[in-house]
Design an enzyme around this catalytic site. Structure first.
Site, PDB file in Angstrom:
ATOM      1  N   ALA A  66      27.093  23.913  30.800  1.00 42.67           N
ATOM      2  CA  ALA A  66      27.956  23.123  29.922  1.00 42.67           C
ATOM      3  C   ALA A  66      29.389  23.550  30.210  1.00 42.67           C
ATOM      4  O   ALA A  66      29.629  24.661  30.691  1.00 42.67           O
ATOM      5  CB  ALA A  66      27.600  23.402  28.474  1.00 42.67           C
ATOM      6  N   GLY A 112      23.313  24.941  30.938  1.00 43.07           N
ATOM      7  CA  GLY A 112      22.982  23.517  30.812  1.00 43.07           C
ATOM      8  C   GLY A 112      22.487  22.901  32.118  1.00 43.07           C
ATOM      9  O   GLY A 112      21.778  21.891  32.096  1.00 43.07           O
ATOM     10  N   GLU A 115      18.927  23.809  32.204  1.00 42.73           N
ATOM     11  CA  GLU A 115      18.310  23.027  31.123  1.00 42.73           C
ATOM     12  C   GLU A 115      18.146  21.562  31.537  1.00 42.73           C
ATOM     13  O   GLU A 115      17.144  20.921  31.215  1.00 42.73           O
ATOM     14  CB  GLU A 115      19.152  23.165  29.846  1.00 42.73           C
ATOM     15  CG  GLU A 115      19.048  24.575  29.262  1.00 42.73           C
ATOM     16  CD  GLU A 115      20.028  24.840  28.135  1.00 42.73           C
ATOM     17  OE1 GLU A 115      21.249  24.695  28.377  1.00 42.73           O
ATOM     18  OE2 GLU A 115      19.599  25.172  27.027  1.00 42.73           O
ATOM     19  N   GLU A 135      23.904  32.230  28.890  1.00 42.15           N
ATOM     20  CA  GLU A 135      24.590  31.985  27.607  1.00 42.15           C
ATOM     21  C   GLU A 135      24.844  33.223  26.761  1.00 42.15           C
ATOM     22  O   GLU A 135      25.895  33.349  26.134  1.00 42.15           O
ATOM     23  CB  GLU A 135      23.812  30.948  26.769  1.00 42.15           C
ATOM     24  CG  GLU A 135      23.963  29.517  27.245  1.00 42.15           C
ATOM     25  CD  GLU A 135      22.902  29.107  28.262  1.00 42.15           C
ATOM     26  OE1 GLU A 135      22.261  30.004  28.859  1.00 42.15           O
ATOM     27  OE2 GLU A 135      22.720  27.903  28.461  1.00 42.15           O
TER      28      GLU A 135
HETATM   29  N1  COA Z   1      32.272  25.420  32.603  1.00 42.12           N
HETATM   30  C1  COA Z   1      33.525  25.122  32.962  1.00 42.12           C
HETATM   31  N2  COA Z   1      34.027  25.382  34.166  1.00 42.12           N
HETATM   32  C2  COA Z   1      33.206  25.955  35.065  1.00 42.12           C
HETATM   33  C3  COA Z   1      31.884  26.292  34.763  1.00 42.12           C
HETATM   34  C4  COA Z   1      31.409  25.998  33.458  1.00 42.12           C
HETATM   35  N3  COA Z   1      30.151  26.237  33.066  1.00 42.12           N
HETATM   36  N4  COA Z   1      31.298  26.866  35.832  1.00 42.12           N
HETATM   37  C5  COA Z   1      32.259  26.889  36.793  1.00 42.12           C
HETATM   38  N5  COA Z   1      33.393  26.338  36.329  1.00 42.12           N
HETATM   39  C6  COA Z   1      34.677  26.162  37.050  1.00 42.12           C
HETATM   40  C7  COA Z   1      35.465  27.447  37.137  1.00 42.12           C
HETATM   41  O1  COA Z   1      36.151  27.693  35.935  1.00 42.12           O
HETATM   42  C8  COA Z   1      36.374  27.142  38.293  1.00 42.12           C
HETATM   43  O2  COA Z   1      37.374  26.251  37.860  1.00 42.12           O
HETATM   44  P1  COA Z   1      38.956  26.578  38.103  1.00 42.12           P
HETATM   45  O3  COA Z   1      39.091  26.547  39.591  1.00 42.12           O
HETATM   46  O4  COA Z   1      39.639  25.441  37.402  1.00 42.12           O
HETATM   47  O5  COA Z   1      39.186  27.923  37.522  1.00 42.12           O
HETATM   48  C9  COA Z   1      35.470  26.329  39.223  1.00 42.12           C
HETATM   49  O6  COA Z   1      34.423  25.796  38.399  1.00 42.12           O
HETATM   50  C10 COA Z   1      34.822  27.146  40.318  1.00 42.12           C
HETATM   51  O7  COA Z   1      34.109  28.215  39.728  1.00 42.12           O
HETATM   52  P2  COA Z   1      34.352  29.770  40.103  1.00 42.12           P
HETATM   53  O8  COA Z   1      33.940  30.582  38.928  1.00 42.12           O
HETATM   54  O9  COA Z   1      35.729  29.976  40.637  1.00 42.12           O
HETATM   55  O10 COA Z   1      33.282  29.923  41.285  1.00 42.12           O
HETATM   56  P3  COA Z   1      32.578  31.278  41.745  1.00 42.12           P
HETATM   57  O11 COA Z   1      31.921  30.962  43.050  1.00 42.12           O
HETATM   58  O12 COA Z   1      33.515  32.427  41.678  1.00 42.12           O
HETATM   59  O13 COA Z   1      31.437  31.534  40.648  1.00 42.12           O
HETATM   60  C11 COA Z   1      29.661  30.899  39.159  1.00 42.12           C
HETATM   61  C12 COA Z   1      30.370  30.635  40.493  1.00 42.12           C
HETATM   62  C13 COA Z   1      28.630  29.797  38.948  1.00 42.12           C
HETATM   63  C14 COA Z   1      28.932  32.274  39.211  1.00 42.12           C
HETATM   64  C15 COA Z   1      30.693  30.929  38.007  1.00 42.12           C
HETATM   65  O14 COA Z   1      31.473  29.731  38.094  1.00 42.12           O
HETATM   66  C16 COA Z   1      30.116  30.979  36.620  1.00 42.12           C
HETATM   67  O15 COA Z   1      29.668  32.039  36.194  1.00 42.12           O
HETATM   68  N6  COA Z   1      30.124  29.855  35.883  1.00 42.12           N
HETATM   69  C17 COA Z   1      29.705  29.789  34.523  1.00 42.12           C
HETATM   70  C18 COA Z   1      28.186  29.814  34.422  1.00 42.12           C
HETATM   71  C19 COA Z   1      27.750  29.806  32.975  1.00 42.12           C
HETATM   72  O16 COA Z   1      27.965  30.763  32.228  1.00 42.12           O
HETATM   73  N7  COA Z   1      27.107  28.726  32.559  1.00 42.12           N
HETATM   74  C20 COA Z   1      26.578  28.581  31.236  1.00 42.12           C
HETATM   75  C21 COA Z   1      27.530  27.836  30.381  1.00 42.12           C
HETATM   76  S1  COA Z   1      26.906  27.707  28.710  1.00 42.12           S
END
Ligand code: COA
Length: 262
Positions: A66, A112, A115, A135
């Protein structure tokens, strides 16, 4: 209709819906969820479409969750509404669609994203896929069906462990395969062709029978519903369809059936 956050491609009986926010790792914001709701309705209403494939844009992520940026300042009431709205528009919607939906998990399927993959009727993953429910590391719990669907798919103990571990509980595609969380793992460049091939084989079968099978299997997971009783009803109802007449006639006449989906 035109979508801002989705790409829609139809190849014969197969519709591929691609979530297209690759710079945000296809995170599900409310606009994307609303568009998916519409795209699912459209696919359901289109008799040409018999099987759907849901995937994410780019080589890195199916859906990274999400949209955290969108909900970071929500109140209790807004949080509850976010979850309820998502269940209705997207996650239950996919699960209850009357056409098979395959998740083509092409990278991160987190929160999400996992999910959503679990709401699909089954999952195929690319070898770089990583699946998890981070989460609790954000101070929330999975709110789009993760606490229920993960336990159903892999058992309560594995589900508890994955949820408790948050981001450190992410599993790679091969482990997800061992768990039964995904049905197949293929090299990334073969993911879509594998899903298309499976979808093509499914699309040869009776749409009315496929819809009945989805309802019957789902019924077993609905509290208060007797799945076997539902199977009896759905099985019986098939006998009243043109597809049943076509399927059985084709068998007896030693020819391939041509189902009309009625
Ligand atoms: N919501 C909003 N933005 C997200 C996102 C999410 N769930 N997951 C990734 N993004 C965005 C990042 O903020 C970044 O945006 P920006 O360039 O504007 O800052 C872009 O996507 C790229 O992600 P980034 O984190 O730089 O890539 P990474 O390769 O370093 O890491 C992940 C990849 C997937 C490990 C990391 O993005 C992450 O942990 N995401 C969240 C996962 C999460 O907690 N999901 C559950 C949500 S309830």
């Amino acid at each position: 209709m035109a979508y801002e956050n989705l790409l829609i491609h139809t190849d014969g009986a197969i519709r591929v819906i691609t979530i297209n926010r690759p710079d945000q790792l296809n995170a599900l914001n409310r606009a994307t969820i609303a568009e998916l709701d519409k795209a699912l309705d459209e696919a359901e209403a289109d008799a040409q479409v018999r099987v759907l494939i849901l995937t994410g844009s780019g080589a890195k992520a199916f859906v990274a969750g999400a949209d955290i940026k969108e909900f970071a300042h929500f109140s209790v009431a807004e949080g509850q509404a976010l979850s309820a709205d998502g269940h209705k528009k997207l996650f239950d919607h996919v699960e209850r669609l009357n056409k098979p939906v395959i998740a083509a998990v092409n990278g991160f399927a987190l929160g999400g994203g996992l999910e959503l993959a679990m709401s699909c009727h089954f999952r195929v993953a690319s070898d770089n896929a990583k699946l998890g429910l981070p989460e609790v590391g954000l101070g929330v719990i999975p709110g789009y069906g993760g606490t229920q669907r993960l336990a159903r798919l892999v058992g309560k103990g594995k589900a508890m462990e994955m949820i408790f571990l948050g981001s450190s509980g992410m599993v790679a595609a091969d482990e997800a395969l061992q768990w039964g969380l995904v049905n197949h793992v293929v090299p990334q460049e073969q993911l879509l062709t594998t899903c298309m091939e499976l979808a093509g084989r499914i699309a040869k079968n009776s749409p009315t029978a496929l819809a009945a099978a989805i309802r019957a299997v789902n019924a077993g997971y609905e509290p208060g519903t007797n799945g076997l009783q539902r199977e009896i009803e759905e099985f019986g109802n098939c006998f009243g369809t043109a597809d049943f007449k076509e399927g059985t006639s084709a068998f007896l006449e030693k020819r391939k059936p041509e189902f009309k989906g009625a």
